[in-house]
Design a protein around this motif. Structure first.
Motif, PDB file in Angstrom:
ATOM      1  N   CYS A  46     101.652  86.774  32.361  1.00 22.68           N
ATOM      2  CA  CYS A  46     102.041  86.818  33.704  1.00 22.68           C
ATOM      3  C   CYS A  46     103.205  86.218  34.275  1.00 22.68           C
ATOM      4  O   CYS A  46     104.041  86.609  34.874  1.00 22.68           O
ATOM      5  N   ILE A  47     103.006  84.838  33.880  1.00 24.89           N
ATOM      6  CA  ILE A  47     104.193  83.888  34.268  1.00 24.89           C
ATOM      7  C   ILE A  47     105.448  84.198  33.616  1.00 24.89           C
ATOM      8  O   ILE A  47     106.492  84.264  34.411  1.00 24.89           O
ATOM      9  N   THR A  48     105.386  84.689  32.475  1.00 24.01           N
ATOM     10  CA  THR A  48     106.893  85.093  31.658  1.00 24.01           C
ATOM     11  C   THR A  48     107.308  86.309  32.540  1.00 24.01           C
ATOM     12  O   THR A  48     108.439  86.080  32.752  1.00 24.01           O
ATOM     13  N   LEU A  49     106.660  87.389  32.783  1.00 21.85           N
ATOM     14  CA  LEU A  49     107.122  88.404  33.460  1.00 21.85           C
ATOM     15  C   LEU A  49     107.583  88.403  34.852  1.00 21.85           C
ATOM     16  O   LEU A  49     108.592  88.774  35.125  1.00 21.85           O
ATOM     17  N   ALA A  50     106.715  87.511  35.232  1.00 22.32           N
ATOM     18  CA  ALA A  50     107.151  87.289  36.952  1.00 22.32           C
ATOM     19  C   ALA A  50     108.314  86.381  36.901  1.00 22.32           C
ATOM     20  O   ALA A  50     109.066  86.729  37.725  1.00 22.32           O
ATOM     21  N   TRP A  51     108.526  85.347  36.098  1.00 24.63           N
ATOM     22  CA  TRP A  51     109.662  84.802  36.104  1.00 24.63           C
ATOM     23  C   TRP A  51     110.969  85.439  35.822  1.00 24.63           C
ATOM     24  O   TRP A  51     112.063  85.291  36.394  1.00 24.63           O
ATOM     25  N   VAL A  52     110.923  86.319  34.705  1.00 23.52           N
ATOM     26  CA  VAL A  52     111.874  87.125  34.317  1.00 23.52           C
ATOM     27  C   VAL A  52     112.175  88.162  35.405  1.00 23.52           C
ATOM     28  O   VAL A  52     113.358  88.220  35.509  1.00 23.52           O
ATOM     29  N   MET A  53     111.268  88.401  36.042  1.00 26.37           N
ATOM     30  CA  MET A  53     111.607  89.208  37.208  1.00 26.37           C
ATOM     31  C   MET A  53     112.230  88.690  38.314  1.00 26.37           C
ATOM     32  O   MET A  53     113.008  89.164  39.047  1.00 26.37           O
ATOM     33  N   TYR A 151      98.499  89.664  37.932  1.00 31.50           N
ATOM     34  CA  TYR A 151     100.039  89.523  38.023  1.00 31.50           C
ATOM     35  C   TYR A 151     100.396  89.199  39.530  1.00 31.50           C
ATOM     36  O   TYR A 151     101.300  88.434  39.860  1.00 31.50           O
ATOM     37  N   PRO A 152      99.791  89.994  40.488  1.00 33.88           N
ATOM     38  CA  PRO A 152     100.329  89.520  42.031  1.00 33.88           C
ATOM     39  C   PRO A 152      99.843  87.993  42.274  1.00 33.88           C
ATOM     40  O   PRO A 152     100.527  87.361  42.901  1.00 33.88           O
ATOM     41  N   LEU A 153      99.077  87.726  41.756  1.00 34.27           N
ATOM     42  CA  LEU A 153      98.381  86.176  42.072  1.00 34.27           C
ATOM     43  C   LEU A 153      99.162  85.366  41.463  1.00 34.27           C
ATOM     44  O   LEU A 153      99.571  84.226  42.033  1.00 34.27           O
ATOM     45  N   VAL A 154      99.754  85.435  40.261  1.00 37.53           N
ATOM     46  CA  VAL A 154     100.703  84.506  39.339  1.00 37.53           C
ATOM     47  C   VAL A 154     101.855  84.614  40.401  1.00 37.53           C
ATOM     48  O   VAL A 154     102.694  83.611  40.450  1.00 37.53           O
ATOM     49  N   VAL A 155     102.567  85.813  40.664  1.00 37.81           N
ATOM     50  CA  VAL A 155     103.637  85.962  41.231  1.00 37.81           C
ATOM     51  C   VAL A 155     103.725  85.026  42.754  1.00 37.81           C
ATOM     52  O   VAL A 155     104.701  84.432  43.210  1.00 37.81           O
ATOM     53  N   ALA A 156     102.327  85.226  43.529  1.00 35.99           N
ATOM     54  CA  ALA A 156     102.268  84.349  44.686  1.00 35.99           C
ATOM     55  C   ALA A 156     102.310  83.017  44.480  1.00 35.99           C
ATOM     56  O   ALA A 156     102.840  82.114  45.047  1.00 35.99           O
ATOM     57  N   LEU A 157     101.534  82.464  43.561  1.00 35.67           N
ATOM     58  CA  LEU A 157     101.269  81.152  42.922  1.00 35.67           C
ATOM     59  C   LEU A 157     102.762  80.401  42.801  1.00 35.67           C
ATOM     60  O   LEU A 157     103.074  79.410  42.952  1.00 35.67           O
ATOM     61  N   SER A 158     103.556  81.515  41.778  1.00 32.45           N
ATOM     62  CA  SER A 158     104.943  81.074  41.394  1.00 32.45           C
ATOM     63  C   SER A 158     105.528  80.697  42.332  1.00 32.45           C
ATOM     64  O   SER A 158     106.582  80.004  42.798  1.00 32.45           O
ATOM     65  N   GLY A 159     105.833  81.641  43.580  1.00 21.89           N
ATOM     66  CA  GLY A 159     106.526  81.470  44.746  1.00 21.89           C
ATOM     67  C   GLY A 159     106.085  80.410  45.525  1.00 21.89           C
ATOM     68  O   GLY A 159     106.946  79.567  46.103  1.00 21.89           O
ATOM     69  N   TRP A 160     104.797  80.364  45.976  1.00 20.89           N
ATOM     70  CA  TRP A 160     104.208  79.160  46.447  1.00 20.89           C
ATOM     71  C   TRP A 160     104.475  77.932  45.939  1.00 20.89           C
ATOM     72  O   TRP A 160     104.882  76.879  46.650  1.00 20.89           O
ATOM     73  N   ALA A 161     103.929  77.678  44.692  1.00 18.82           N
ATOM     74  CA  ALA A 161     103.999  76.522  44.004  1.00 18.82           C
ATOM     75  C   ALA A 161     105.339  75.910  43.511  1.00 18.82           C
ATOM     76  O   ALA A 161     105.680  74.564  43.448  1.00 18.82           O
TER      77      ALA A 161
END
Length: 179
Positions: A46-53, A151-161
C-alpha cells in the motif's frame, strides 16, 4: 533550490527504507493480533503504490525492486517473482501518472485495486505453472481484499504524517520539468 529538492528525494527514499525495515521486522515477529484465518493487509505494498501515485520521482524502480527482492528472500518466497509483479504494477501506475493526476480518489482507488488483483493473479499463475504449492485461494483473495481496504488509510496517513500529496497540475521541479 535543486539541492533542496534532491535532499528531499533522498530523505523520502530513506524514509521508505526505514518503513520497509520496520514492517519486515514486525512481520517476522511470531505474534499476530488478527483472528486466525484472517490475513492482514500488505501495508508495504500500500505504501509503495500510494507513494508511486503521489510522487513517482521519490521511488525509483531499482529501490522498489530491491525492497521486494529482500522481502522475497526474508519470507522464503520464490526470489524475484513478487518483486517482479510489484515492479510491473508500480511502473504501470507510474506510466499513468499524468492521466491519474486529475481523477478523484475513488477512481484512483479502483485503478490501484485493479492493479493489485492483476498482480495477485500474475503471481498465482506463475506459481501454478511452476507447480509450486500455493496458499489456498480464500486466504489469497482475503489478503488482496484487506490490502485494497487498507489503501485509503495508508494514503491518508502518508499525507498527514509524511506530507505525501499529488503534485498540482502544472507543478514543476527545480529544472522546469513537470511533476
Amino acid at each position: 533550490m535543486a539541492e533542496q529538492l534532491a535532499t528531499l528525494r533522498w530523505a523520502y527514499r530513506g524514509l521508505y527504507l526505514l518503513l520497509a525495515a520496520a514492517i519486515f521486522f514486525f512481520k517476522l515477529l511470531p505474534i499476530s493480533s488478527l483472528p486466525l484465518g484472517i490475513p492482514g493487509p500488505d501495508v508495504m505494498l500500500c505504501i509503495t503504490l500510494a507513494w508511486v501515485m503521489r510522487r513517482p520521482d521519490y521511488l525509483p524502480a531499482a529501490l522498489i525492486a530491491a525492497v521486494y527482492l529482500l522481502e522475497d528472500l526474508l519470507f522464503m518466497r520464490p526470489p524475484g517473482l513478487w518483486a517482479f509483479a510489484v515492479l510491473l504494477g508500480s511502473e504501470f501506475l507510474r506510466s499513468r501518472m499524468a492521466l491519474l493526476r486529475e481523477v478523484s480518489f475513488a477512481m484512483e482507488w479502483i485503478m490501484v485495486a485493479t492493479v493489485l488483483v492483476a498482480m495477485g493473479l500474475l503471481n498465482r499463475l506463475v506459481l501454478t505453472l511452476a507447480m509450486v504449492p500455493l496458499v489456498g485461494l480464500g486466504p489469497a483473495v482475503a489478503q488482496i481484499g484487506m490490502t485494497i481496504l487498507a489503501y485509503p488509510l495508508v494514503v491518508a496517513l502518508s499525507g498527514w504524517a509524511f506530507g505525501m500529496r499529488k503534485p498540482a497540475t502544472g507543478e514543476v521541479d527545480a529544472l522546469g520539468r513537470r511533476l
